[in-house]
Design a protein around this motif. Structure first.
Motif, short mmCIF file in Angstrom:
data_model
loop_
_atom_site.label_atom_id
_atom_site.label_comp_id
_atom_site.label_asym_id
_atom_site.label_seq_id
_atom_site.Cartn_x
_atom_site.Cartn_y
_atom_site.Cartn_z
N VAL A 39 -28.37 29.87 82.83
CA VAL A 39 -29.78 29.49 82.99
C VAL A 39 -29.96 27.97 82.84
N TYR A 40 -29.06 27.31 82.13
CA TYR A 40 -29.22 25.88 81.84
C TYR A 40 -29.41 25.01 83.08
N PRO A 41 -28.66 25.22 84.17
CA PRO A 41 -28.92 24.39 85.36
C PRO A 41 -30.35 24.51 85.88
N LEU A 42 -30.94 25.68 85.79
CA LEU A 42 -32.35 25.84 86.19
C LEU A 42 -33.27 25.04 85.28
N VAL A 43 -32.96 25.04 83.99
CA VAL A 43 -33.76 24.26 83.04
C VAL A 43 -33.66 22.77 83.37
N VAL A 44 -32.46 22.33 83.70
CA VAL A 44 -32.27 20.92 84.06
C VAL A 44 -33.04 20.57 85.32
N ILE A 45 -33.05 21.46 86.29
CA ILE A 45 -33.81 21.20 87.52
C ILE A 45 -35.29 21.04 87.19
N PHE A 46 -35.81 21.88 86.31
CA PHE A 46 -37.23 21.77 85.95
C PHE A 46 -37.51 20.53 85.12
N ILE A 47 -36.52 20.03 84.39
CA ILE A 47 -36.69 18.79 83.64
C ILE A 47 -36.69 17.59 84.59
N VAL A 48 -35.81 17.60 85.57
CA VAL A 48 -35.62 16.44 86.44
C VAL A 48 -36.62 16.39 87.59
N ASP A 49 -37.01 17.53 88.13
CA ASP A 49 -37.85 17.51 89.32
C ASP A 49 -39.27 17.02 89.00
N GLU A 50 -39.92 16.53 90.03
CA GLU A 50 -41.28 16.02 89.90
C GLU A 50 -42.22 16.74 90.85
N VAL A 51 -41.87 17.95 91.22
CA VAL A 51 -42.69 18.73 92.15
C VAL A 51 -43.16 20.00 91.47
N LYS A 52 -44.23 20.55 91.99
CA LYS A 52 -44.75 21.80 91.45
C LYS A 52 -43.85 22.96 91.86
N PHE A 53 -43.85 24.00 91.04
CA PHE A 53 -43.00 25.17 91.29
C PHE A 53 -43.31 25.83 92.62
N ILE A 54 -44.56 25.88 92.99
CA ILE A 54 -44.97 26.54 94.24
C ILE A 54 -44.43 25.81 95.47
N GLU A 55 -44.15 24.53 95.32
CA GLU A 55 -43.62 23.74 96.45
C GLU A 55 -42.23 24.21 96.88
N TYR A 56 -41.48 24.84 95.96
CA TYR A 56 -40.17 25.37 96.33
C TYR A 56 -40.30 26.47 97.39
N PHE A 57 -41.45 27.13 97.42
CA PHE A 57 -41.68 28.20 98.39
C PHE A 57 -42.44 27.71 99.62
N ARG A 58 -43.33 26.74 99.43
CA ARG A 58 -44.11 26.22 100.56
C ARG A 58 -43.27 25.34 101.48
N GLU A 59 -42.56 24.39 100.89
CA GLU A 59 -41.74 23.44 101.66
C GLU A 59 -40.37 23.34 101.00
N PRO A 60 -39.52 24.32 101.18
CA PRO A 60 -38.24 24.31 100.45
C PRO A 60 -37.31 23.15 100.82
N SER A 61 -37.20 22.81 102.08
CA SER A 61 -36.25 21.76 102.45
C SER A 61 -36.69 20.40 101.90
#
Length: 107
Positions: A39-61
């Protein structure tokens, strides 16, 4: 932004203890040894990213390219701090394996 060596050392210690403790507790509750290391890599992604969670589904690329750019632009101190958290998560799994092997069945 400059970060002092004292801040890096304290942050490394905090990340190590935080993720070791979380991993240890999750391992005790779920009896899944390596769950926090996975699970740790997912936690790191949420620490580093600057986008909202819903954006992963709206505009994934576009979102994943932003995340990759954020990872590329990390400073060495940030990489060291995040790596110490990963070490803590992995070490909690190793600790649980060792405790189970030595007969502590409550873990």
């Amino acid at each position: 932004m400059e970060i002092s060596i004292v801040h890096v050392i304290i942050s490394m210690l905090l990340f190590f203890i935080l993720f070791f403790g979380i991993g240890f507790i999750v391992n005790m509750l779920l009896r899944m040894t390596w769950v926090m290391a996975i699970v740790y890599p997912l936690v790191v992604i949420f620490i580093v990213d600057e986008v909202k969670f819903i954006e992963y589904f709206r505009e994934p690329s576009a979102t994943f390219s932003k995340v990759v750019n954020n990872f590329i632009s990390l400073q060495p101190a940030d990489i060291i701090i995040l790596s110490s958290g990963l070490i803590g998560a992995v070490l909690s799994g190793i600790t649980m394996k060792t405790l189970r092997k030595r007969g502590y069945r409550m873990f």
